[in-house]
Scaffold this active site. Sequence first.
Site, short mmCIF file in Angstrom:
data_model
loop_
_atom_site.label_atom_id
_atom_site.label_comp_id
_atom_site.label_asym_id
_atom_site.label_seq_id
_atom_site.Cartn_x
_atom_site.Cartn_y
_atom_site.Cartn_z
N ASP A 1 0.86 -1.19 0.00
CA ASP A 1 0.00 0.00 0.00
C ASP A 1 0.89 1.24 0.00
O ASP A 1 0.52 2.29 0.52
CB ASP A 1 -0.88 -0.06 1.26
CG ASP A 1 -1.94 1.01 1.29
OD1 ASP A 1 -2.34 1.48 0.22
OD2 ASP A 1 -2.37 1.38 2.41
N LYS B 1 -0.91 -0.66 -4.56
CA LYS B 1 -1.56 0.62 -4.89
C LYS B 1 -0.97 1.15 -6.20
O LYS B 1 0.23 1.05 -6.44
CB LYS B 1 -1.27 1.61 -3.75
CG LYS B 1 -2.16 2.85 -3.81
CD LYS B 1 -1.56 4.04 -3.10
CE LYS B 1 -1.37 3.94 -1.63
NZ LYS B 1 -2.59 4.19 -0.85
N1 SAM Z 1 -1.03 -0.03 4.52
C1 SAM Z 1 -0.70 0.83 5.62
C2 SAM Z 1 -1.72 0.62 6.69
O1 SAM Z 1 -2.74 0.03 6.41
O2 SAM Z 1 -1.49 1.03 7.83
C3 SAM Z 1 -0.64 2.29 5.20
C4 SAM Z 1 0.52 2.58 4.31
S1 SAM Z 1 0.81 4.30 4.10
C5 SAM Z 1 -0.48 4.76 3.04
C6 SAM Z 1 2.19 4.35 3.03
C7 SAM Z 1 3.48 3.89 3.67
O3 SAM Z 1 4.45 3.75 2.64
C8 SAM Z 1 4.08 4.88 4.68
O4 SAM Z 1 4.09 4.30 5.95
C9 SAM Z 1 5.51 5.09 4.16
O5 SAM Z 1 6.47 5.13 5.19
C10 SAM Z 1 5.70 3.87 3.29
N2 SAM Z 1 6.77 4.01 2.29
C11 SAM Z 1 6.90 4.98 1.36
N3 SAM Z 1 8.03 4.78 0.65
C12 SAM Z 1 8.63 3.66 1.15
C13 SAM Z 1 9.83 2.95 0.84
N4 SAM Z 1 10.65 3.36 -0.15
N5 SAM Z 1 10.14 1.85 1.55
C14 SAM Z 1 9.32 1.43 2.56
N6 SAM Z 1 8.17 2.07 2.91
C15 SAM Z 1 7.83 3.16 2.20
#
Ligand code: SAM
Length: 276
Positions: free
Chosen positions: A112, A152
């Site tokens: 996600d 996503k």
């Molecule tokens: N699915 C999660 C939930 O239900 O709680 C929500 C996810 S949130 C919309 C998006 C997440 O993507 C954030 O926590 C962010 O830290 C993570 N993210 C973004 N870029 C990333 C990367 N390069 N590696 C790991 N995580 C990443």
Amino acid sequence: MGRTSKDKRDIYYRLAKEQGWRARSAFKLLQLDAHFSLFTNVTRVVDLCAAPGSWSQVLAQKCPAARIVAVDLQLMAPLDGVVQLQGDITKLTTARSVVECCGGPADLVVCDGAPDVTGLHDMDEYVQGQLLLAALNITTHVLRPGGSFVAKIFRGPDADILLTQLRLFFDAVFCAKPASSRNSSLEAFVVCRGYAPPAGYEPTTLTKFIEDGFRFTDTTDSMHGRLVPFVACGDLAGYDSDKTYSLDEHYVWTDPLQPPTIPPYKAALARKRKEL
Ligand code: SAM
């Protein structure tokens, strides 16, 4: 639960607080599962970009006997039955840690992931696309043949290219919009079934594979003209995530089941009190 304007704005936010999900995103995965039965016979599952952890909560509830590995750039509060890793999914080292923690091929990988949005739509869509490819890369290291991948995607102008790339790795690819995902958002989810990488593909070669224009096999021509079905899922007669719901007199306010673990404002308040 609190009576803030945000509660009134978003019914799924309010339901998440009431039901104990860490984020409203939980409903998106639940609604995808209701349509695609994602969790049947899942014994190992990887949750990429998992913080704050609502998808991991759903996985722990729906696949109680499965090994669940959750990864995010940010630290997550612990969750029973979920192994947590802090790492960047664009790094090969993270892919290796995921494989190690999984202890065997996974049946399902979900992602996600969303980058911090800049407001520059082209840039945001591009970075989101790169995150999806990074998730696909890790997936090719850890997913068993026949397994499923859910991620996503932003339905911007370049989404078709991504869908075509995914179609090369899976027997079936769908683009799905759960009812809890706002209609006003470009967000959707790819649901990819039947992992079957192209002949000659090695898990370390995704970038080269893309740069070479998918020329590892002769499947490129047969890709032309294949459509990826668009599926709306969730109870479409149910709550509209873009609508404001006013509470009737029968509504009973309840506290959130899981309040924030360390709300950042607490430290700020304590500092301020000390200064006074
Ligand atoms: N699915 C999660 C939930 O239900 O709680 C929500 C996810 S949130 C919309 C998006 C997440 O993507 C954030 O926590 C962010 O830290 C993570 N993210 C973004 N870029 C990333 C990367 N390069 N590696 C790991 N995580 C990443």
